[in-house]
Design an enzyme around this catalytic site. Structure first.
Site, PDB file in Angstrom:
ATOM      1  N   CYS A   1      -0.962  -1.761 -16.317  1.00  0.00           N
ATOM      2  CA  CYS A   1       0.756  -1.577 -16.548  1.00  0.00           C
ATOM      3  C   CYS A   1       1.072  -0.753 -17.472  1.00  0.00           C
ATOM      4  O   CYS A   1       0.649  -0.542 -18.451  1.00  0.00           O
ATOM      5  CB  CYS A   1       0.652  -3.216 -16.162  1.00  0.00           C
ATOM      6  SG  CYS A   1       0.296  -3.957 -15.463  1.00  0.00           S
TER       7      CYS A   1
HETATM    8  N1  GLN Z   1      -5.119  -6.770 -14.073  1.00  0.00           N
HETATM    9  C1  GLN Z   1      -3.202  -7.087 -13.955  1.00  0.00           C
HETATM   10  C2  GLN Z   1      -2.809  -6.739 -12.359  1.00  0.00           C
HETATM   11  O1  GLN Z   1      -3.554  -6.854 -11.545  1.00  0.00           O
HETATM   12  C3  GLN Z   1      -2.972  -5.721 -14.878  1.00  0.00           C
HETATM   13  C4  GLN Z   1      -2.624  -4.629 -13.704  1.00  0.00           C
HETATM   14  C5  GLN Z   1      -2.587  -3.359 -15.247  1.00  0.00           C
HETATM   15  O2  GLN Z   1      -3.007  -3.641 -16.429  1.00  0.00           O
HETATM   16  N2  GLN Z   1      -2.325  -2.543 -14.701  1.00  0.00           N
HETATM   17  O3  GLN Z   1      -1.732  -6.784 -12.932  1.00  0.00           O
END
Ligand code: GLN
Length: 280
Positions: free
Chosen positions: A2
């Site tokens: 994210c």
């Molecule tokens: N693993 C977390 C989620 O699935 C954060 C994902 C991310 O950083 N893309 O929300």
């Protein structure tokens, strides 16, 4: 991974942080420039902000791409705040979808976001989960690694740790899992952020301080925090320190590979909130 952002400073409309900048979170949701894992951040988004006179922030979260949300532009235009934490999500494969999985997570005056992954989820996290009280575990908002990490942070905040110490402890507790752990949190007065496997930048000045996964424009003043550090920011200054005792990062996890932020004379002297863990 994210992308996330936090801001402290003079009150500004949300759009000046999220959608006006040429490479703000809105654009990062479909064209991030520094993202190392994943391509788009279309699995929901969230914005948390503080209104004057109320220590508990408001949140607006959705399970859809931020660019498809018809209410976001109005909200971003009229809501002004001096403290904001926002994120766009790229859900990790195998983790639940939905608004409840979108950062920021919240409790009381705190907002939290995680950029990264606990590989081998959920089995690999059994040991970490076992350190939580049953009520804390059952209260997870979503069955994601990020929600578990937030529960671990909350537990430490509840024990009296200050925000930076709580984030650092959780990173240390999870470090053996080969995880990526860029954590970001605020209480509306201080921003704390870890770098552990992905990018983090900051910019400070009279217009406030922004801490973000990547710069939202090409104006001068952005600085990158080295990997495996803890950043603490207030409107008065930014402090960055290595996460104590951390093993050296793998060669490919830091774009700069340095810790130049630590000795930059242009950085105002940090005036960090007192460490609540040191209070009686
Ligand atoms: N693993 C977390 C989620 O699935 C954060 C994902 C991310 O950083 N893309 O929300």
């Amino acid at each position: 991974m994210c992308r996330h952002l936090a801001y402290l400073g003079p009150p500004v409309p949300l759009r000046t942080l999220l959608s006006d900048p040429p490479f703000g979170l809105l654009r990062q949701s479909w064209a991030p420039r520094h993202q190392r894992h994943g391509t788009v951040n279309a699995d929901g988004f969230g914005i948390g902000w503080y209104a004057d006179g109320d220590p508990v922030p408001a949140r607006y979260r959705r399970d859809r791409p931020i660019w498809t949300d018809a209410s976001f532009p109005d909200l971003a235009r009229v809501v002004r705040s001096r403290a904001v934490l926002a994120a766009v999500r790229s859900g990790t494969e195998g983790m639940p979808y939905g608004e409840a999985a979108a950062a920021p997570f919240a409790a009381g005056e705190y907002l939290f976001s995680h950029n990264g992954v606990l590989p081998g989820w959920p089995g690999s996290a059994a040991g970490l989960a076992g350190t939580l009280a049953p009520g804390e575990l059952l209260g997870l908002e979503s069955a994601t690694d990020s929600a578990l990490l937030w529960a671990l942070v909350r537990s430490r905040l509840g024990a009296g740790l200050a925000l930076p110490q709580a984030l650092t402890e959780v990173v240390r507790a999870a470090e053996g899992l080969g995880a990526r752990l860029n954590l970001l949190a605020t209480d509306g007065h201080t921003i704390a952020a870890t770098t552990w496997g992905d990018t983090l930048y900051w910019r400070a000045g009279p217009g406030g301080v922004v801490v973000a996964s990547e710069p939202y424009d090409d104006e001068p003043g952005w600085r990158q925090a080295a990997d495996r550090t803890i950043l603490t920011a207030t409107p008065d200054g930014v402090a960055i320190a290595p996460i104590d005792g951390a093993p050296p990062p793998p060669a490919d996890t830091s774009e700069t590979g340095g810790t130049g932020e630590l000795d930059d004379a242009r950085v105002p002297a940090p005036r960090i909130a007192p460490n609540r863990s040191e209070q009686p």
